[in-house]
Design a protein around this motif. Sequence first.
Motif, PDB file in Angstrom:
ATOM      1  N   LYS A  90       7.713   3.615  -8.618  1.00  0.00           N
ATOM      2  CA  LYS A  90       8.021   3.095  -9.955  1.00  0.00           C
ATOM      3  C   LYS A  90       8.341   4.243 -10.915  1.00  0.00           C
ATOM      4  O   LYS A  90       9.253   4.138 -11.730  1.00  0.00           O
ATOM      5  CB  LYS A  90       6.856   2.270 -10.511  1.00  0.00           C
ATOM      6  N   GLY A 135      -5.191   0.917   0.901  1.00  0.00           N
ATOM      7  CA  GLY A 135      -4.868   0.298  -0.389  1.00  0.00           C
ATOM      8  C   GLY A 135      -4.570   1.342  -1.444  1.00  0.00           C
ATOM      9  O   GLY A 135      -3.613   1.212  -2.219  1.00  0.00           O
ATOM     10  N   LEU A 136      -5.364   2.400  -1.497  1.00  0.00           N
ATOM     11  CA  LEU A 136      -5.138   3.475  -2.469  1.00  0.00           C
ATOM     12  C   LEU A 136      -3.824   4.202  -2.203  1.00  0.00           C
ATOM     13  O   LEU A 136      -3.064   4.497  -3.123  1.00  0.00           O
ATOM     14  CB  LEU A 136      -6.304   4.465  -2.448  1.00  0.00           C
ATOM     15  N   LEU A 150      -1.181   3.007  -0.618  1.00  0.00           N
ATOM     16  CA  LEU A 150      -0.081   2.096  -0.957  1.00  0.00           C
ATOM     17  C   LEU A 150       0.102   1.998  -2.473  1.00  0.00           C
ATOM     18  O   LEU A 150       1.225   1.977  -2.971  1.00  0.00           O
ATOM     19  CB  LEU A 150      -0.322   0.714  -0.356  1.00  0.00           C
ATOM     20  N   HIS A 151      -1.001   1.963  -3.183  1.00  0.00           N
ATOM     21  CA  HIS A 151      -0.929   1.901  -4.651  1.00  0.00           C
ATOM     22  C   HIS A 151      -0.275   3.173  -5.195  1.00  0.00           C
ATOM     23  O   HIS A 151       0.612   3.104  -6.061  1.00  0.00           O
ATOM     24  CB  HIS A 151      -2.328   1.725  -5.249  1.00  0.00           C
ATOM     25  N   ASP A 152      -0.727   4.319  -4.705  1.00  0.00           N
ATOM     26  CA  ASP A 152      -0.144   5.597  -5.149  1.00  0.00           C
ATOM     27  C   ASP A 152       1.354   5.644  -4.844  1.00  0.00           C
ATOM     28  O   ASP A 152       2.158   6.113  -5.653  1.00  0.00           O
ATOM     29  CB  ASP A 152      -0.846   6.786  -4.494  1.00  0.00           C
ATOM     30  N   HIS A 153       1.717   5.160  -3.662  1.00  0.00           N
ATOM     31  CA  HIS A 153       3.126   5.149  -3.271  1.00  0.00           C
ATOM     32  C   HIS A 153       3.930   4.238  -4.208  1.00  0.00           C
ATOM     33  O   HIS A 153       5.025   4.606  -4.650  1.00  0.00           O
ATOM     34  CB  HIS A 153       3.274   4.682  -1.821  1.00  0.00           C
ATOM     35  N   ALA A 154       3.392   3.072  -4.519  1.00  0.00           N
ATOM     36  CA  ALA A 154       4.078   2.131  -5.405  1.00  0.00           C
ATOM     37  C   ALA A 154       4.234   2.734  -6.804  1.00  0.00           C
ATOM     38  O   ALA A 154       5.294   2.630  -7.424  1.00  0.00           O
ATOM     39  CB  ALA A 154       3.321   0.808  -5.479  1.00  0.00           C
ATOM     40  N   VAL A 155       3.189   3.387  -7.296  1.00  0.00           N
ATOM     41  CA  VAL A 155       3.251   4.020  -8.614  1.00  0.00           C
ATOM     42  C   VAL A 155       4.290   5.131  -8.607  1.00  0.00           C
ATOM     43  O   VAL A 155       5.111   5.244  -9.522  1.00  0.00           O
ATOM     44  CB  VAL A 155       1.862   4.561  -9.034  1.00  0.00           C
ATOM     45  N   SER A 156       4.281   5.929  -7.557  1.00  0.00           N
ATOM     46  CA  SER A 156       5.249   7.018  -7.434  1.00  0.00           C
ATOM     47  C   SER A 156       6.674   6.477  -7.397  1.00  0.00           C
ATOM     48  O   SER A 156       7.579   7.015  -8.039  1.00  0.00           O
ATOM     49  CB  SER A 156       4.949   7.832  -6.181  1.00  0.00           C
ATOM     50  N   GLN A 207      -9.655   0.320   2.298  1.00  0.00           N
ATOM     51  CA  GLN A 207      -9.656   0.805   0.918  1.00  0.00           C
ATOM     52  C   GLN A 207      -8.737   2.027   0.776  1.00  0.00           C
ATOM     53  O   GLN A 207      -7.970   2.129  -0.188  1.00  0.00           O
ATOM     54  CB  GLN A 207     -11.074   1.165   0.477  1.00  0.00           C
TER      55      GLN A 207
END
Length: 98
Positions: free
Chosen positions: A40, A29-30, A32-38, A26
């Motif tokens: 973007k 996942g968080l 990786l999500h933060d990295h992807a948002v950053s 988890q």
Amino acid sequence: MKSPKAACPKDGLPTGSARQVQQLLQEIGLVLHDHAVSRKDREVERKKKVLEAKIASLKEEFDSAREDLNKTYVEEEMRREFMNKNRTDTMKNRDSKG
């Protein structure tokens, strides 16, 4: 070695190392999500800067074209006034001589 699912009691909630694995997954996942948002956000910011530069360039181009048109209009208006004055002066000179 037991699989993490084997450590789940009857209620379906993981315990022990299975619980730690689930928490780590988890957290990963968080992250990786933060990295992807950053990533973007940075991409959007880059595109915004490119568009702003294009807009500035188009404004400069427009201002230049407008100045050229105004210059042409003013020059034509000055020619017209000069020609009218010249014509009037010529007619006055003819009338005074004749």
